[in-house]
Design a protein around this motif. Structure first.
Motif, PDB file in Angstrom:
ATOM      1  N   LEU A  87       0.861  -1.159  -0.200  1.00  0.00           N
ATOM      2  CA  LEU A  87       0.249   0.067  -0.016  1.00  0.00           C
ATOM      3  C   LEU A  87       0.995   1.223  -0.038  1.00  0.00           C
ATOM      4  CD1 LEU A  87      -3.005  -0.739   2.137  1.00  0.00           C
ATOM      5  CD2 LEU A  87      -2.438  -1.568   0.088  1.00  0.00           C
ATOM      6  N   ASN A  88       2.147   1.336   0.621  1.00  0.00           N
ATOM      7  CA  ASN A  88       2.861   2.182   0.716  1.00  0.00           C
ATOM      8  C   ASN A  88       3.502   2.622  -0.905  1.00  0.00           C
ATOM      9  OD1 ASN A  88       2.603   3.127   3.253  1.00  0.00           O
ATOM     10  ND2 ASN A  88       4.347   1.839   4.101  1.00  0.00           N
ATOM     11  N   ALA A  89       3.964   1.472  -1.474  1.00  0.00           N
ATOM     12  CA  ALA A  89       4.705   1.355  -2.803  1.00  0.00           C
ATOM     13  C   ALA A  89       3.482   2.231  -3.987  1.00  0.00           C
ATOM     14  CB  ALA A  89       5.240   0.142  -2.964  1.00  0.00           C
ATOM     15  N   THR A  90       2.204   1.886  -3.674  1.00  0.00           N
ATOM     16  CA  THR A  90       1.345   2.147  -4.550  1.00  0.00           C
ATOM     17  C   THR A  90       0.718   3.382  -4.155  1.00  0.00           C
ATOM     18  OG1 THR A  90      -0.245   0.550  -3.350  1.00  0.00           O
ATOM     19  CG2 THR A  90       0.778  -0.424  -5.407  1.00  0.00           C
ATOM     20  N   ALA A  91       1.450   3.852  -3.164  1.00  0.00           N
ATOM     21  CA  ALA A  91       0.615   5.347  -2.688  1.00  0.00           C
ATOM     22  C   ALA A  91      -0.736   5.298  -2.348  1.00  0.00           C
ATOM     23  CB  ALA A  91       0.699   6.268  -3.738  1.00  0.00           C
ATOM     24  N   ILE A  92      -1.379   3.923  -1.938  1.00  0.00           N
ATOM     25  CA  ILE A  92      -2.609   4.000  -1.293  1.00  0.00           C
ATOM     26  C   ILE A  92      -2.761   4.407   0.081  1.00  0.00           C
ATOM     27  CG2 ILE A  92      -4.200   2.405  -0.465  1.00  0.00           C
ATOM     28  CD1 ILE A  92      -3.622   0.520  -2.792  1.00  0.00           C
ATOM     29  N   TYR A  93      -1.385   4.295   0.803  1.00  0.00           N
ATOM     30  CA  TYR A  93      -1.073   5.270   1.856  1.00  0.00           C
ATOM     31  C   TYR A  93      -0.237   6.249   1.674  1.00  0.00           C
ATOM     32  CZ  TYR A  93      -2.637   1.491   5.348  1.00  0.00           C
ATOM     33  OH  TYR A  93      -3.326   0.615   5.989  1.00  0.00           O
ATOM     34  N   ASP A  94      -0.708   7.528   2.200  1.00  0.00           N
ATOM     35  CA  ASP A  94      -0.110   8.528   1.911  1.00  0.00           C
ATOM     36  C   ASP A  94       1.369   8.944   2.673  1.00  0.00           C
ATOM     37  OD1 ASP A  94      -0.795   9.575   4.302  1.00  0.00           O
ATOM     38  OD2 ASP A  94      -2.133  10.916   3.545  1.00  0.00           O
ATOM     39  N   LYS A  95       1.916   9.767   2.570  1.00  0.00           N
ATOM     40  CA  LYS A  95       3.191   9.840   3.453  1.00  0.00           C
ATOM     41  C   LYS A  95       3.186   9.840   4.983  1.00  0.00           C
ATOM     42  CE  LYS A  95       5.953  12.251  -0.150  1.00  0.00           C
ATOM     43  NZ  LYS A  95       6.622  13.614  -0.747  1.00  0.00           N
ATOM     44  N   LYS A  96       1.879  10.245   5.333  1.00  0.00           N
ATOM     45  CA  LYS A  96       1.542  10.224   6.856  1.00  0.00           C
ATOM     46  C   LYS A  96       0.947   8.928   7.276  1.00  0.00           C
ATOM     47  CE  LYS A  96       0.541  15.127   7.108  1.00  0.00           C
ATOM     48  NZ  LYS A  96      -0.519  16.081   7.412  1.00  0.00           N
ATOM     49  N   GLY A  97       0.751   8.031   6.283  1.00  0.00           N
ATOM     50  CA  GLY A  97       0.337   6.458   6.506  1.00  0.00           C
ATOM     51  C   GLY A  97      -1.138   6.482   6.680  1.00  0.00           C
ATOM     52  N   ASP A  98      -1.722   7.490   5.963  1.00  0.00           N
ATOM     53  CA  ASP A  98      -3.251   7.678   6.017  1.00  0.00           C
ATOM     54  C   ASP A  98      -3.606   6.980   4.859  1.00  0.00           C
ATOM     55  OD1 ASP A  98      -3.460   8.871   8.429  1.00  0.00           O
ATOM     56  OD2 ASP A  98      -3.306  11.003   7.839  1.00  0.00           O
ATOM     57  N   LEU A  99      -4.989   6.235   4.513  1.00  0.00           N
ATOM     58  CA  LEU A  99      -5.524   5.801   3.630  1.00  0.00           C
ATOM     59  C   LEU A  99      -6.145   6.742   2.507  1.00  0.00           C
ATOM     60  CD1 LEU A  99      -6.486   2.985   2.156  1.00  0.00           C
ATOM     61  CD2 LEU A  99      -8.363   3.006   3.357  1.00  0.00           C
ATOM     62  N   ASN A 100      -5.631   6.708   1.221  1.00  0.00           N
ATOM     63  CA  ASN A 100      -6.206   7.652   0.256  1.00  0.00           C
ATOM     64  C   ASN A 100      -7.176   6.734  -0.233  1.00  0.00           C
ATOM     65  OD1 ASN A 100      -6.648   8.723  -2.285  1.00  0.00           O
ATOM     66  ND2 ASN A 100      -4.764   9.745  -2.157  1.00  0.00           N
ATOM     67  N   ASP A 101      -8.434   7.031  -0.386  1.00  0.00           N
ATOM     68  CA  ASP A 101      -9.543   6.233  -0.745  1.00  0.00           C
ATOM     69  C   ASP A 101      -9.732   6.325  -2.209  1.00  0.00           C
ATOM     70  OD1 ASP A 101     -10.807   5.130   1.693  1.00  0.00           O
ATOM     71  OD2 ASP A 101     -11.600   7.122   2.026  1.00  0.00           O
ATOM     72  N   LYS A 102      -9.353   7.346  -2.852  1.00  0.00           N
ATOM     73  CA  LYS A 102      -9.459   7.472  -4.381  1.00  0.00           C
ATOM     74  C   LYS A 102      -8.142   6.669  -4.972  1.00  0.00           C
ATOM     75  CE  LYS A 102      -9.289  11.032  -7.962  1.00  0.00           C
ATOM     76  NZ  LYS A 102      -9.091  12.391  -8.407  1.00  0.00           N
ATOM     77  N   LYS A 103      -7.099   6.687  -4.614  1.00  0.00           N
ATOM     78  CA  LYS A 103      -6.098   5.885  -4.900  1.00  0.00           C
ATOM     79  C   LYS A 103      -6.387   4.492  -4.670  1.00  0.00           C
ATOM     80  CE  LYS A 103      -1.768   5.934  -6.597  1.00  0.00           C
ATOM     81  NZ  LYS A 103      -1.591   6.606  -8.074  1.00  0.00           N
ATOM     82  N   LEU A 104      -7.006   4.024  -3.656  1.00  0.00           N
ATOM     83  CA  LEU A 104      -7.122   2.660  -3.273  1.00  0.00           C
ATOM     84  C   LEU A 104      -8.353   2.146  -4.702  1.00  0.00           C
ATOM     85  CD1 LEU A 104      -7.520   0.215  -1.490  1.00  0.00           C
ATOM     86  CD2 LEU A 104      -9.432   1.079  -0.311  1.00  0.00           C
ATOM     87  N   ASN A 105      -9.075   3.076  -4.729  1.00  0.00           N
ATOM     88  CA  ASN A 105      -9.862   2.719  -5.875  1.00  0.00           C
ATOM     89  C   ASN A 105      -9.376   2.600  -7.437  1.00  0.00           C
ATOM     90  OD1 ASN A 105     -13.135   2.306  -6.530  1.00  0.00           O
ATOM     91  ND2 ASN A 105     -12.319   3.897  -8.201  1.00  0.00           N
ATOM     92  N   ASN A 106      -8.314   3.498  -7.601  1.00  0.00           N
ATOM     93  CA  ASN A 106      -7.830   3.634  -8.819  1.00  0.00           C
ATOM     94  C   ASN A 106      -6.519   2.589  -9.019  1.00  0.00           C
ATOM     95  OD1 ASN A 106      -9.339   5.890  -9.438  1.00  0.00           O
ATOM     96  ND2 ASN A 106      -7.386   7.230  -9.030  1.00  0.00           N
ATOM     97  N   VAL A 107      -5.978   2.185  -7.963  1.00  0.00           N
ATOM     98  CA  VAL A 107      -5.137   1.074  -8.038  1.00  0.00           C
ATOM     99  C   VAL A 107      -5.696  -0.068  -8.534  1.00  0.00           C
ATOM    100  CG1 VAL A 107      -3.404  -0.371  -6.872  1.00  0.00           C
ATOM    101  CG2 VAL A 107      -3.169   2.294  -6.603  1.00  0.00           C
ATOM    102  N   PHE A 108      -6.762  -0.503  -7.666  1.00  0.00           N
ATOM    103  CA  PHE A 108      -7.319  -1.811  -8.090  1.00  0.00           C
ATOM    104  C   PHE A 108      -8.212  -1.796  -9.458  1.00  0.00           C
ATOM    105  CE2 PHE A 108      -6.113  -2.527  -3.521  1.00  0.00           C
ATOM    106  CZ  PHE A 108      -6.030  -3.861  -3.700  1.00  0.00           C
TER     107      PHE A 108
END
Length: 206
Positions: A87-108
């Protein structure tokens, strides 16, 4: 380096699932009497970059002994750290370690063709698992706190179980909702699909 083929990420997801939520199955879901590998009943698409998965698996091998034959000594499950790495490598987690819902959706979803029969299945799985993860936020925070307390002065990372939950949940939910036209119709697979109508995937391997 460990080699990853199309089914490897699926098998990793299953291993993570069994390690984290196998006890979640209701008592009414008795173990299904079949020797058939559930994933032979439907081949789900590759939802994550296999190069990223391979690199993270190499960094945090699941139950893999080191060169001396010893398994990693850590209060944190390797499954959590491997998934957090993804999740860190795909930026689903941002630099603060928070979940980026939009990125989660896009990556998958980005790996799927625009006319893929899996689009709605994956989109719904990401939404469902994201919402469930949000409801379990306090549970994940407590698990991290407990890991830090147990680790004490010991070396080793402390990783968020939310990461493995999301990887597990999305892959197994996608599988459980495999489009009818893509399912194997063997007797064993038919029994598995009927079982999954009322029971969670984790109950298949109790």
């Amino acid at each position: 380096m460990n080699s990853f083929n199309g089914n490897s990420i699926v098998m990793v997801a299953v291993m993570l699932l069994l390690a984290t939520v196998v006890t979640a199955a209701p008592n009414s879901c008795a173990k299904l009497d079949t020797q058939t590998d559930p994933f032979s009943c439907c081949t789900i698409p590759k939802l994550l970059d296999l190069a990223v998965v391979g690199k993270c698996f190499e960094q945090y091998p699941i139950d893999q002994p080191d060169a001396k034959g010893s398994k990693p000594a850590s209060s944190t499950p390797q499954t959590d750290c491997m998934s957090e790495c993804i999740l860190n490598a795909t930026a689903i987690y941002d630099k603060k370690g928070d979940l980026n819902d939009k990125k989660l959706n896009n990556v998958f979803l980005d790996s799927l063709p625009k006319n893929s029969p899996w689009l709605s299945v994956v989109r719904d799985a990401v939404k469902q698992c994201g919402e469930t993860a949000a409801k379990k936020e306090n549970e994940f925070k407590k698990a991290v706190a407990d890991q830090k307390k147990a680790a004490g002065a010991k070396a080793g990372p402390v990783c968020n179980p939310e990461a493995s939950f999301l990887v597990d949940c999305i892959h197994t939910t996608v599988f459980s909702n495999c489009p009818t036209t893509l399912r194997s119709t063997s007797a064993d697979c038919d029994a598995i699909w009927k079982f999954l109508k009322n029971c969670p995937f984790s109950a298949l391997r109790q």
